[in-house]
Design a protein around this motif. Structure first.
Motif, mmCIF file in Angstrom:
data_model
loop_
_atom_site.group_PDB
_atom_site.id
_atom_site.type_symbol
_atom_site.label_atom_id
_atom_site.label_comp_id
_atom_site.label_asym_id
_atom_site.label_seq_id
_atom_site.Cartn_x
_atom_site.Cartn_y
_atom_site.Cartn_z
ATOM 1 N N VAL A 214 0.834 -1.202 0.000
ATOM 2 C CA VAL A 214 0.000 0.000 0.000
ATOM 3 C C VAL A 214 0.869 1.254 0.000
ATOM 4 C CG1 VAL A 214 -1.709 1.326 1.311
ATOM 5 C CG2 VAL A 214 -1.926 -1.157 1.132
ATOM 6 N N VAL A 215 1.921 1.246 0.818
ATOM 7 C CA VAL A 215 2.846 2.380 0.870
ATOM 8 C C VAL A 215 3.462 2.621 -0.502
ATOM 9 C CG1 VAL A 215 5.032 3.215 1.829
ATOM 10 C CG2 VAL A 215 3.353 2.114 3.318
ATOM 11 N N ALA B 188 13.076 1.110 -6.790
ATOM 12 C CA ALA B 188 12.767 0.999 -5.359
ATOM 13 C C ALA B 188 11.323 0.533 -5.151
ATOM 14 C CB ALA B 188 12.995 2.338 -4.669
ATOM 15 N N ASN B 189 10.397 1.100 -5.924
ATOM 16 C CA ASN B 189 8.987 0.721 -5.797
ATOM 17 C C ASN B 189 8.763 -0.753 -6.121
ATOM 18 O OD1 ASN B 189 7.382 2.940 -4.905
ATOM 19 N ND2 ASN B 189 7.780 3.972 -6.817
ATOM 20 N N VAL B 190 9.313 -1.191 -7.254
ATOM 21 C CA VAL B 190 9.109 -2.582 -7.676
ATOM 22 C C VAL B 190 9.759 -3.535 -6.674
ATOM 23 C CG1 VAL B 190 9.664 -4.288 -9.449
ATOM 24 C CG2 VAL B 190 8.863 -2.016 -10.117
ATOM 25 N N SER B 191 10.965 -3.184 -6.193
ATOM 26 C CA SER B 191 11.648 -4.031 -5.213
ATOM 27 C C SER B 191 10.813 -4.189 -3.942
ATOM 28 C CB SER B 191 13.019 -3.442 -4.862
ATOM 29 O OG SER B 191 13.861 -3.384 -5.982
ATOM 30 N N CYS B 192 10.239 -3.077 -3.492
ATOM 31 C CA CYS B 192 9.458 -3.123 -2.253
ATOM 32 C C CYS B 192 8.126 -3.839 -2.436
ATOM 33 C CB CYS B 192 9.238 -1.711 -1.724
ATOM 34 S SG CYS B 192 10.737 -0.934 -1.078
ATOM 35 N N ILE B 193 7.503 -3.664 -3.595
ATOM 36 C CA ILE B 193 6.251 -4.385 -3.861
ATOM 37 C C ILE B 193 6.512 -5.892 -3.869
ATOM 38 C CG2 ILE B 193 4.512 -4.869 -5.627
ATOM 39 C CD1 ILE B 193 4.656 -1.880 -6.358
ATOM 40 N N LEU B 194 7.590 -6.301 -4.545
ATOM 41 C CA LEU B 194 7.948 -7.712 -4.551
ATOM 42 C C LEU B 194 8.301 -8.190 -3.145
ATOM 43 C CD1 LEU B 194 10.100 -7.960 -7.809
ATOM 44 C CD2 LEU B 194 7.788 -8.816 -7.447
ATOM 45 N N GLY B 195 8.988 -7.321 -2.379
ATOM 46 C CA GLY B 195 9.308 -7.673 -1.003
ATOM 47 C C GLY B 195 8.064 -7.874 -0.167
#
Length: 288
Positions: free
Chosen positions: A76-77, A237-244
């Protein structure tokens, strides 16, 4: 609490892009980043007033990000933070004198659209902040991101075209910021208080990822133009965190075929956007 997390993420999106633009202006006034001399590089970067201002702004954005991760699920973030690529183009043109051409707007729009499709296809989390994780999954995911970041950093030394150096370093910085953000998300779920955070190995991982990302980002801002480099950092950064959020913290994935197809299409949009977006041209007023 969820609404507070979304509000903090929105503040973070605005402040992050503003900080990047200030840092780009300052980095290009400083001597070239040389990782072989890290302390001298830091001193020279911070000798630039604009870079120092950019770091101060970025630090405030970091606090907003950490607070948002504590009150809302990572996916969500990142959904809210994905609006940053559009804000970047607007602020670059209106506040910093960059001329953002038609192809750049198309690239920015495709990036924002891809990220938007990606996050809206994530099922509702029901307000769960998802701070619990599998240790093995966490280690494997962070190691994979570190390897990808290292590969992107070494890309310029492996014969990548000169005009891609800045974007590759920006992407590396984004991936490494993702390493740090995933580690920070794990820290927000600890119940051992301040001492538990200090003794956690994920604090060291968060610091290591942030430090390497700092140097990669600064050099990328020197080697490339503002809009594509910063967009590359933000998107990675966004894609990495979404996958995380999905792989490490168990944020749910689409349960139907349509949702999965839309997510694949969203990733393709982001990749194509990076390929079609040319470097921006500074406005005459900015050069003056």
């Amino acid at each position: 609490m969820l609404n507070l997390g979304i509000f903090l993420a929105l503040l973070c999106a605005v402040v992050t892009q503003l900080g990047f633009l200030y840092k780009h202006k300052g980095a290009n006034e400083a001597a070239q980043v040389d990782i072989r001399h890290p302390l001298r590089t830091v001193k020279e970067l911070f000798s630039s007033k604009w870079f120092a201002i950019g770091m101060a702004v970025a630090t405030s954005a970091w606090f907003f990000h950490v607070a948002a991760l504590a009150f809302a699920p990572m996916s969500v973030v990142q959904a809210v933070l994905s609006t940053g690529v559009v804000l970047l183009a607007v602020m670059a043109e209106r506040l910093f004198g960059f001329k953002v051409g038609a192809r750049q707007w198309i690239g920015v729009g495709m990036t924002a659209g891809g990220l938007f499709l990606l996050v809206i296809t994530l099922p509702s989390t029901g307000g769960n902040v998802h701070s619990s994780y599998s240790l093995a999954g966490m280690i494997a995911f962070e190691a994979a991101l570190l390897a990808i970041g290292a590969l992107l950093i070494t890309g310029p030394r492996m014969g990548a075209p000169d005009h891609h150096h800045g974007v590759m370093l920006g992407g590396a910085a984004g991936v490494l910021f993702g390493v740090s953000d995933v580690a920070i998300k794990a820290l927000t779920g600890l119940h051992d208080g301040f001492l538990g955070v200090i003794l956690s190995p994920w604090l060291l991982v968060a610091i290591l990822g942030s430090v390497i990302a700092f140097y990669a980002s600064a050099r990328g801002l020197q080697d490339g133009e503002a809009v594509p480099v910063i967009a590359s950092t933000s998107t990675a950064a966004n894609v990495s965190c979404i996958l995380g959020g999905i792989i490490v913290f168990g944020d749910p994935m689409p349960a139907d075929v349509l949702g999965i197809v839309v997510q694949i299409f969203a990733f393709v949009m982001v990749v194509v956007a990076a390929l079609v977006t040319p470097p921006p041209v500074r406005a005459a007023a900015a050069n003056a």
